[in-house]
Design an enzyme around this catalytic site. Structure first.
Site, PDB file in Angstrom:
ATOM      1  N   ARG A 151       2.884  -9.885   7.058  1.00 46.41           N
ATOM      2  CA  ARG A 151       4.324  -9.764   7.345  1.00 46.41           C
ATOM      3  C   ARG A 151       4.664  -8.940   8.575  1.00 46.41           C
ATOM      4  O   ARG A 151       5.828  -8.861   8.961  1.00 46.41           O
ATOM      5  CB  ARG A 151       5.051  -9.190   6.129  1.00 46.41           C
ATOM      6  CG  ARG A 151       5.316 -10.257   5.092  1.00 46.41           C
ATOM      7  CD  ARG A 151       6.078  -9.691   3.928  1.00 46.41           C
ATOM      8  NE  ARG A 151       5.182  -9.431   2.819  1.00 46.41           N
ATOM      9  CZ  ARG A 151       5.589  -8.951   1.647  1.00 46.41           C
ATOM     10  NH1 ARG A 151       6.854  -8.673   1.456  1.00 46.41           N
ATOM     11  NH2 ARG A 151       4.747  -8.752   0.685  1.00 46.41           N
TER      12      ARG A 151
ATOM     13  N   ARG B 250      20.248  17.472  -2.206  1.00 49.38           N
ATOM     14  CA  ARG B 250      20.647  16.088  -1.940  1.00 49.38           C
ATOM     15  C   ARG B 250      21.811  15.658  -2.844  1.00 49.38           C
ATOM     16  O   ARG B 250      21.803  15.934  -4.034  1.00 49.38           O
ATOM     17  CB  ARG B 250      19.454  15.146  -2.139  1.00 49.38           C
ATOM     18  CG  ARG B 250      18.414  15.260  -1.034  1.00 49.38           C
ATOM     19  CD  ARG B 250      19.023  14.806   0.265  1.00 49.38           C
ATOM     20  NE  ARG B 250      18.212  15.170   1.410  1.00 49.38           N
ATOM     21  CZ  ARG B 250      17.429  14.314   2.062  1.00 49.38           C
ATOM     22  NH1 ARG B 250      17.326  13.083   1.668  1.00 49.38           N
ATOM     23  NH2 ARG B 250      16.752  14.709   3.111  1.00 49.38           N
TER      24      ARG B 250
ATOM     25  N   LYS C  21       1.603   7.685   3.841  1.00 51.52           N
ATOM     26  CA  LYS C  21       1.095   6.331   4.054  1.00 51.52           C
ATOM     27  C   LYS C  21       0.623   6.124   5.489  1.00 51.52           C
ATOM     28  O   LYS C  21       0.227   5.003   5.845  1.00 51.52           O
ATOM     29  CB  LYS C  21       2.188   5.314   3.728  1.00 51.52           C
ATOM     30  CG  LYS C  21       2.761   5.459   2.320  1.00 51.52           C
ATOM     31  CD  LYS C  21       3.928   4.513   2.114  1.00 51.52           C
ATOM     32  CE  LYS C  21       4.824   4.995   0.998  1.00 51.52           C
ATOM     33  NZ  LYS C  21       6.064   4.213   0.906  1.00 51.52           N
TER      34      LYS C  21
ATOM     35  N   PRO D  50       0.819  -1.208   0.000  1.00 51.42           N
ATOM     36  CA  PRO D  50       0.000   0.000   0.000  1.00 51.42           C
ATOM     37  C   PRO D  50       0.852   1.256   0.000  1.00 51.42           C
ATOM     38  O   PRO D  50       1.700   1.446   0.860  1.00 51.42           O
ATOM     39  CB  PRO D  50      -0.833  -0.120   1.280  1.00 51.42           C
ATOM     40  CG  PRO D  50      -0.209  -1.191   2.076  1.00 51.42           C
ATOM     41  CD  PRO D  50       0.631  -2.021   1.192  1.00 51.42           C
ATOM     42  N   GLU D  51       0.638   2.091  -0.990  1.00 49.97           N
ATOM     43  CA  GLU D  51       1.258   3.416  -1.031  1.00 49.97           C
ATOM     44  C   GLU D  51       0.129   4.423  -0.886  1.00 49.97           C
ATOM     45  O   GLU D  51      -0.983   4.051  -0.527  1.00 49.97           O
ATOM     46  CB  GLU D  51       2.065   3.568  -2.328  1.00 49.97           C
ATOM     47  CG  GLU D  51       3.140   2.463  -2.446  1.00 49.97           C
ATOM     48  CD  GLU D  51       4.018   2.557  -3.673  1.00 49.97           C
ATOM     49  OE1 GLU D  51       4.211   3.666  -4.174  1.00 49.97           O
ATOM     50  OE2 GLU D  51       4.508   1.511  -4.127  1.00 49.97           O
TER      51      GLU D  51
ATOM     52  N   ARG E  91      16.438  -3.421  -3.382  1.00 48.22           N
ATOM     53  CA  ARG E  91      15.179  -3.773  -4.022  1.00 48.22           C
ATOM     54  C   ARG E  91      15.419  -3.716  -5.522  1.00 48.22           C
ATOM     55  O   ARG E  91      16.531  -3.944  -5.961  1.00 48.22           O
ATOM     56  CB  ARG E  91      14.047  -2.867  -3.557  1.00 48.22           C
ATOM     57  CG  ARG E  91      14.247  -1.415  -3.907  1.00 48.22           C
ATOM     58  CD  ARG E  91      13.345  -0.520  -3.098  1.00 48.22           C
ATOM     59  NE  ARG E  91      13.845  -0.437  -1.722  1.00 48.22           N
ATOM     60  CZ  ARG E  91      13.300   0.304  -0.794  1.00 48.22           C
ATOM     61  NH1 ARG E  91      12.224   0.965  -1.056  1.00 48.22           N
ATOM     62  NH2 ARG E  91      13.816   0.357   0.399  1.00 48.22           N
TER      63      ARG E  91
END
Length: 298
Positions: A117, A176, A61, A2-3, A286
């Site tokens: 999870r 950044r 979220k 879920p985002e 990822r």
DNA sequence: AAGAGTGCCTGCGGGC
DNA sequence: TGCCCGCAGGCACTCT
């Protein structure tokens, strides 16, 4: 996973049933779902039982439910969390916390927090004033107060938030030293974006995720943020379900995996824009999915 | 102080 | 068939 769009669909589903309802019982089946709950605030079940829920608020979220005690019930779905609205007595697989609520119009309902999870969780937390004085998050039908749970205070506003400050966020991203995808995933810069929507937005903007943020023009970053907003809007318009197979709404209805995806999970498939095979590459423990032709690194 | 790295978790699918 | 391993990945935390 879920985002923002999926969490917003959950918020919308819960809002009418939970607003104005009183929590009559709480059964914690798995304490691991309370990892975010600070026991200094007392027992989770005791702190909720008898409390009335005033609204349903979301930032990024994170989802929270302000209570008549002045505190809030904070929820994060993590990777696999679900909040399911059920008739009394109805159970769900992987249910970790069971709530019984009494709503003045809808009567007795059951709310199951299910989480395979256990990356998600719930907590009772204090509400503190927002730094900028604007509403803490999005509350749908009601107006969110200018307060936020302490454990959500470090989370940036999301791009659908009226108080999201685009020029300031562009400035912060350009400071950044890391790459643009890392910046998009940093919830303290801009919230609500996970791996799926990051890949989709970067594909839509035609930007390589490993482009160094500080070397991008303000215009280019603005284009990426525009793409983020439209990808999130589109997912929301489709009910937040079309991008994610894991996701289910409060009624347990599942989404359609890969239905609208252009890049994420499409390795080897032709890019919908130019036909080149989508590439999958390791990134931050990822995966990133992108078109090697449309999304060039400069 | 930004940013890199790690642990938390379970189910599923591929390889053998 | 069954076992092992890699993978999915957001967030809090530690370390540099």
């Amino acid at each position: 996973m879920p985002e923002l769009p999926e969490v917003e669909v959950v918020r919308r589903g819960l809002e009418p049933a939970l607003t104005g309802a009183t929590i009559t019982s709480v059964d914690v089946r798995d304490e691991r779902s309370l990892r975010r709950h600070d026991s200094v605030r007392g027992s989770f079940a005791d702190g909720l039982t008898g409390r009335r829920i005033d609204s349903a608020v979301r930032r990024g979220k994170f989802l929270w439910f302000p209570l008549d005690s002045g505190e809030a019930l904070v929820t994060h779905l993590g990777m696999s969390g679900q909040v399911l609205l059920r008739e009394p007595g109805v159970d769900d697989r992987h249910t970790r916390i069971v709530f019984t609520i009494e709503h003045p119009r809808h009567g007795e309902l059951r709310v199951n927090f299910a989480d395979q999870r256990i990356f998600g969780g719930m907590a009772i937390d204090a509400l503190v004033p927002t730094e900028d004085g604007y509403a803490g998050g999005y509350a749908g039908m009601t107006t969110a107060l200018p307060t936020i749970p302490t454990q959500v205070a470090h989370i940036a506003r999301d791009i659908l938030d009226p108080a999201f400050d685009v020029p300031r966020v562009i400035d912060r991203i350009r400071l950044r030293r890391s790459v643009i995808k890392r910046a998009l995933l940093d919830q303290t810069l801009i919230s609500g974006i996970g791996n799926i929507y990051a890949d989709e937005a970067l594909w839509a903007a035609g930007v390589h995720g490993e482009q160094t943020a500080s070397r991008m023009s303000r215009t280019r970053i603005a284009a990426v943020l525009d793409a983020v907003a439209s990808v999130l809007d589109k997912a929301l318009a489709e009910g937040g379900t079309s991008f994610d197979a894991q996701y289910v709404n409060v009624n347990g209805e599942s989404g359609y995996f890969a239905h609208s995806l252009n890049a994420y999970g499409q390795a080897g498939r032709p890019c919908p824009r130019c036909g080149s095979p989508i590439v999958r590459a390791a990134f931050m423990n990822r995966s990133s999915h992108f078109c090697p032709v449309c999304q060039r690194r400069h």
